[in-house]
Design a protein around this motif. Sequence first.
Motif, PDB file in Angstrom:
ATOM      1  N   CYS A  92       3.573  25.059  -7.516  1.00 34.46           N
ATOM      2  CA  CYS A  92       4.026  23.720  -7.933  1.00 34.46           C
ATOM      3  C   CYS A  92       5.189  23.261  -7.049  1.00 34.46           C
ATOM      4  CB  CYS A  92       4.475  23.734  -9.394  1.00 34.46           C
ATOM      5  SG  CYS A  92       3.129  23.968 -10.537  1.00 34.46           S
ATOM      6  N   SER A  93       6.136  24.182  -6.804  1.00 37.99           N
ATOM      7  CA  SER A  93       7.299  23.805  -5.991  1.00 37.99           C
ATOM      8  C   SER A  93       6.849  23.369  -4.605  1.00 37.99           C
ATOM      9  CB  SER A  93       8.270  24.979  -5.846  1.00 37.99           C
ATOM     10  OG  SER A  93       8.643  25.421  -7.102  1.00 37.99           O
ATOM     11  N   GLN A  94       5.869  24.143  -4.079  1.00 42.15           N
ATOM     12  CA  GLN A  94       5.355  23.821  -2.744  1.00 42.15           C
ATOM     13  C   GLN A  94       4.736  22.422  -2.747  1.00 42.15           C
ATOM     14  OE1 GLN A  94       5.495  25.833   0.046  1.00 42.15           O
ATOM     15  NE2 GLN A  94       4.621  24.111   1.153  1.00 42.15           N
ATOM     16  N   ARG A  95       3.917  22.169  -3.775  1.00 41.43           N
ATOM     17  CA  ARG A  95       3.246  20.880  -3.849  1.00 41.43           C
ATOM     18  C   ARG A  95       4.265  19.745  -4.009  1.00 41.43           C
ATOM     19  NH1 ARG A  95      -0.027  17.909  -1.722  1.00 41.43           N
ATOM     20  NH2 ARG A  95      -0.970  16.284  -2.963  1.00 41.43           N
ATOM     21  N   ILE A  96       5.260  20.001  -4.876  1.00 45.76           N
ATOM     22  CA  ILE A  96       6.295  18.978  -5.081  1.00 45.76           C
ATOM     23  C   ILE A  96       7.002  18.719  -3.751  1.00 45.76           C
ATOM     24  CG2 ILE A  96       8.537  18.523  -6.212  1.00 45.76           C
ATOM     25  CD1 ILE A  96       7.404  20.051  -8.675  1.00 45.76           C
ATOM     26  N   LYS A 136       5.347  14.309 -10.977  1.00 45.96           N
ATOM     27  CA  LYS A 136       5.657  14.441 -12.404  1.00 45.96           C
ATOM     28  C   LYS A 136       4.736  15.499 -13.038  1.00 45.96           C
ATOM     29  CE  LYS A 136       7.504  13.012 -16.355  1.00 45.96           C
ATOM     30  NZ  LYS A 136       7.035  14.128 -17.093  1.00 45.96           N
ATOM     31  N   GLU A 137       3.442  15.414 -12.695  1.00 46.52           N
ATOM     32  CA  GLU A 137       2.495  16.399 -13.245  1.00 46.52           C
ATOM     33  C   GLU A 137       2.884  17.818 -12.826  1.00 46.52           C
ATOM     34  OE1 GLU A 137      -1.386  13.438 -13.048  1.00 46.52           O
ATOM     35  OE2 GLU A 137      -1.282  15.179 -11.691  1.00 46.52           O
ATOM     36  N   ASN A 138       3.220  17.931 -11.540  1.00 51.99           N
ATOM     37  CA  ASN A 138       3.608  19.254 -11.043  1.00 51.99           C
ATOM     38  C   ASN A 138       4.922  19.723 -11.645  1.00 51.99           C
ATOM     39  OD1 ASN A 138       1.857  20.583  -8.882  1.00 51.99           O
ATOM     40  ND2 ASN A 138       1.757  18.402  -8.387  1.00 51.99           N
ATOM     41  N   GLU A 139       5.806  18.755 -11.895  1.00 57.67           N
ATOM     42  CA  GLU A 139       7.077  19.121 -12.528  1.00 57.67           C
ATOM     43  C   GLU A 139       6.846  19.645 -13.938  1.00 57.67           C
ATOM     44  OE1 GLU A 139      10.415  16.359 -10.272  1.00 57.67           O
ATOM     45  OE2 GLU A 139       9.450  15.594 -12.073  1.00 57.67           O
ATOM     46  N   ASP A 140       5.890  18.991 -14.640  1.00 55.58           N
ATOM     47  CA  ASP A 140       5.571  19.465 -15.998  1.00 55.58           C
ATOM     48  C   ASP A 140       5.012  20.886 -15.939  1.00 55.58           C
ATOM     49  OD1 ASP A 140       6.437  17.132 -17.051  1.00 55.58           O
ATOM     50  OD2 ASP A 140       4.450  16.224 -17.295  1.00 55.58           O
ATOM     51  N   SER A 176       0.837  -1.209   0.000  1.00 54.69           N
ATOM     52  CA  SER A 176       0.000   0.000   0.000  1.00 54.69           C
ATOM     53  C   SER A 176       0.873   1.261   0.000  1.00 54.69           C
ATOM     54  CB  SER A 176      -0.958  -0.032   1.192  1.00 54.69           C
ATOM     55  OG  SER A 176      -0.587   0.894   2.163  1.00 54.69           O
ATOM     56  N   VAL A 177       1.952   1.211   0.773  1.00 57.44           N
ATOM     57  CA  VAL A 177       2.815   2.400   0.840  1.00 57.44           C
ATOM     58  C   VAL A 177       3.559   2.598  -0.483  1.00 57.44           C
ATOM     59  CG1 VAL A 177       5.032   1.616   1.800  1.00 57.44           C
ATOM     60  CG2 VAL A 177       4.028   3.715   2.607  1.00 57.44           C
ATOM     61  N   GLU A 178       3.882   1.495  -1.126  1.00 57.59           N
ATOM     62  CA  GLU A 178       4.550   1.606  -2.437  1.00 57.59           C
ATOM     63  C   GLU A 178       3.607   2.233  -3.460  1.00 57.59           C
ATOM     64  OE1 GLU A 178       5.983  -2.323  -3.217  1.00 57.59           O
ATOM     65  OE2 GLU A 178       8.014  -1.848  -2.495  1.00 57.59           O
ATOM     66  N   LYS A 179       2.314   1.825  -3.371  1.00 63.79           N
ATOM     67  CA  LYS A 179       1.326   2.399  -4.293  1.00 63.79           C
ATOM     68  C   LYS A 179       1.165   3.901  -4.047  1.00 63.79           C
ATOM     69  CE  LYS A 179      -1.336  -1.639  -5.525  1.00 63.79           C
ATOM     70  NZ  LYS A 179      -2.314  -2.571  -5.024  1.00 63.79           N
ATOM     71  N   GLN A 180       1.172   4.249  -2.762  1.00 61.83           N
ATOM     72  CA  GLN A 180       1.041   5.665  -2.402  1.00 61.83           C
ATOM     73  C   GLN A 180       2.231   6.462  -2.931  1.00 61.83           C
ATOM     74  OE1 GLN A 180      -1.811   6.936  -0.971  1.00 61.83           O
ATOM     75  NE2 GLN A 180      -0.771   8.816  -1.608  1.00 61.83           N
ATOM     76  N   ILE A 181       3.425   5.833  -2.794  1.00 63.13           N
ATOM     77  CA  ILE A 181       4.631   6.500  -3.304  1.00 63.13           C
ATOM     78  C   ILE A 181       4.527   6.679  -4.822  1.00 63.13           C
ATOM     79  CG2 ILE A 181       7.125   6.196  -3.683  1.00 63.13           C
ATOM     80  CD1 ILE A 181       7.255   4.928  -0.856  1.00 63.13           C
ATOM     81  N   GLU A 182       4.021   5.639  -5.484  1.00 66.66           N
ATOM     82  CA  GLU A 182       3.853   5.730  -6.942  1.00 66.66           C
ATOM     83  C   GLU A 182       2.909   6.864  -7.320  1.00 66.66           C
ATOM     84  OE1 GLU A 182       2.653   2.012  -8.799  1.00 66.66           O
ATOM     85  OE2 GLU A 182       4.413   1.053  -7.894  1.00 66.66           O
ATOM     86  N   ARG A 183       1.772   6.933  -6.552  1.00 66.43           N
ATOM     87  CA  ARG A 183       0.802   8.005  -6.828  1.00 66.43           C
ATOM     88  C   ARG A 183       1.450   9.374  -6.651  1.00 66.43           C
ATOM     89  NH1 ARG A 183      -3.300   4.469  -4.758  1.00 66.43           N
ATOM     90  NH2 ARG A 183      -2.958   5.112  -2.613  1.00 66.43           N
ATOM     91  N   ASN A 184       2.245   9.481  -5.573  1.00 69.90           N
ATOM     92  CA  ASN A 184       2.933  10.762  -5.315  1.00 69.90           C
ATOM     93  C   ASN A 184       3.899  11.086  -6.448  1.00 69.90           C
ATOM     94  OD1 ASN A 184       1.612  10.846  -2.891  1.00 69.90           O
ATOM     95  ND2 ASN A 184       3.397  11.482  -1.732  1.00 69.90           N
ATOM     96  N   ILE A 185       4.588  10.036  -6.923  1.00 71.77           N
ATOM     97  CA  ILE A 185       5.557  10.263  -8.005  1.00 71.77           C
ATOM     98  C   ILE A 185       4.842  10.764  -9.261  1.00 71.77           C
ATOM     99  CG2 ILE A 185       7.153   9.077  -9.587  1.00 71.77           C
ATOM    100  CD1 ILE A 185       8.058   7.427  -7.081  1.00 71.77           C
TER     101      ILE A 185
END
Lengths: 138, 653
Positions: free
Chosen positions: B443-447, B227-231, B214-223
């Motif tokens: 975006c930086s804040q969110r990242i 990525k969206e915020n980085e774009d 579950s934590v890995e999935k959460q990490i994936e979602r965050n990643i």
Amino acid sequence: MKSTEAPRELAIDKSKHKFYEDLKDGKIFPELKGYEMAYLFIIAMAYGVYFNKRIKIKNMKRSISKSYIDKQFEWLIKALAISKNGVDIIPDKAEIYKIAEEYANGGIEIIERILKDSKPGEFESTMEKELTKIQKEK
Amino acid sequence: MGNYRPFYGKETILFSLNPKKPFTIIYAGTGSGKTTILDAIAWCLYGKEIHKPQPLDTMLNDDKRDELKKNDMVNVSVEIIMGESETKIDYIFTRSISFYKNKEGRVEVIPNTEKFSAKVKDARNNLIDAAEADVPARRVFPEDIQHLFMFDGEKLQHFFEIDNMRKTRQAILDITNMNLIESAIKHLKDISKDYKGDEEENPQLEKLNAFIDSVEKQIERNIIEIKENEDNLKNATIKLNSVMESLNKAAGADKDLRKLINEEQKIRGLLEENNNALETLEKRRFDHLLSSLPYLFCKKQLLEAREIIDKTYESGEPPITIRTEFFNLLLNKRKKCICGTDLKPGSAARKNVETYKNKTPLSDYEEEIRHGQAEMLSLLRENSKFLEERKSSNEEENKLKQSIKDWNNQLGLITKDIKGLKKEEIESLYSQKDFQIGEIERCSQRIGDLRGEITRYDKDKRRWEEEKRALEKQLIKNTEMKEKFGICDSGIEFLETIREELITEVKNEIEKRTDDVFKQSLIEPRVERICITDDFECQVLDKYNKSIYASLSSGQKQILSTSFMIALRKESGFDSPILIDYPFGRIDVDVTAELINGLKKVLEGVQVNFFLIEGKELTDLVWQQMKSYTGVLYQIKKIKDKRRSEVIKHEKY
């Protein structure tokens, strides 16, 4: 020479009452807004005197409290009466104020006409011109 | 460089070896081949161009290409010689590739001809061929951290603006060679899997697996969200750069505009003040006019009245009725005085009373009349000042009107100037700038938040993984396998501890060094300290521990990034030269001076090679600042009507 009491309220012509009110409210000439009726009466009287226009009041409306007339102006009114009728008029207060009322009645007509026809600023400039002329007279 | 891109034949650049004049300046017009030199170095050392990568088959100089006859062969090469002096050489790196012109007249790369060789000193200080050229190359200029030695000044300015934490963390991992530790941990984990065997199903293990999953999935979602915020961040940065470029273009006009707007506001303020003063004066003048009017309009009557009263007193003329009545009563009716004296006609007493009768003042009204006489006199005197007062207020009024006229004229001129400077356009650029900065901050804040969450998830994951490993160890039945699993486990634990300690130590060191270097280079009283947080965010803090990075100027941000690079460089222990491309391109002239002074201080004795755009960057002011530190000055110049550039060394400057 009879001795009489001064009226408690000074009279103006009924037909001029609204004009006085409008003047007081600044509707006709904004710079006059806030001036009391008693003061406007004196101004009108001065105009009447200066342009020698004395008109008997036909429909009298006593609407200006004499107590509002400044002490100095009271003496102006008396001086006017003395100049017309001599010093013996002093006890006849009713007559003194009647003379003032009649001149004010004449004067207010002049003011009404000037304000009606004048362009902005003309009223003051004419007034100033006349006052300067008088002042220069010996 | 031999036939490398714009350089025809052999071109040599000797960087300054004088520690007192460690700067080398290479200046060139746009597109002449300035940045290509950096790529020549990168290609020689790493076999790839980093700054402006281009296809390999275009590497041969165009003029040389045109000269080739069919079946002719030619080499493209770059050689880097490193050492204390031209005679005391430590390393020579050479990379070359061969081209030939085929029968069809097409120039091609000859396959498998790219060669990389290195010469290194042996124990007797003789230069010998290195068995593997990559090894000394990595030692001198490790590719992982090449960005710490060769950097683009323009990008450096925004180093901490975009993805601050990832870059800071990555830089620290790079210089600590953390990738090696990470792969060792991964390797050990893979090995230990072989020792687990087929363990029985265990509810606790399943639960831990579910947690980890579950934590890995959460990490994936965050990643994904990162990525969206980085774009978005990247888009906002591109837009901001474009807005900044437009603003920079309008920089001169903008400065004037601000000055003019300030002046306009000042004049509007003064105009308002003057207009208010004029309004008050006009009201006062009208009141004065109106208060004087009754007396002046009645001046003639006042004078007449006074004269009448004066005459009355002077002549002793008996006035008014009361007096007459009193004396008539006394003399004609009573014929006796109130004291009893007989007032018979012809008597002396009667004569006296008759004299008094003629001389009696105005009795009851005397006071009133005398008072009036005084009042009238005062009124006449008072109003004789009318003209003087009028004159003085006229002067005051004219002065104010003139002043209003002058200010209005000036305002008109300024408004015209402001219109000429396209106020609306510049203001719109400023609002776009603010918007994009807001977007970048958001975006930086969110990242940052997402990365913070990932760090926390990572901790949980590690904790559960440890628990899982301990449980797995318990579940292994085979003693030998259990023992081997245990050895791997201890190794993993040991390496993980080393990793954490090393990162913390390096982070703290870099933080301290960046702080030192930044403060040495720049006097910015607001800065209390530079801090690298536990989440690897580089922050500039004031004395209240509040981040003030956003309020730093572009030059200050560039100095901060440079300080960080220098700190990393010092920490890495690699004493290589620094190459900075386009260092002053986008910063103000006054900040450029600050940056140069900062670099002089913190890079004392270190060879620094600047690649500057002719005219735009290498201005008179920049040259004056750098001249005394410059050991070598080169110009890269495009040759007219040729497809090549030449390297010109200026011996005297």
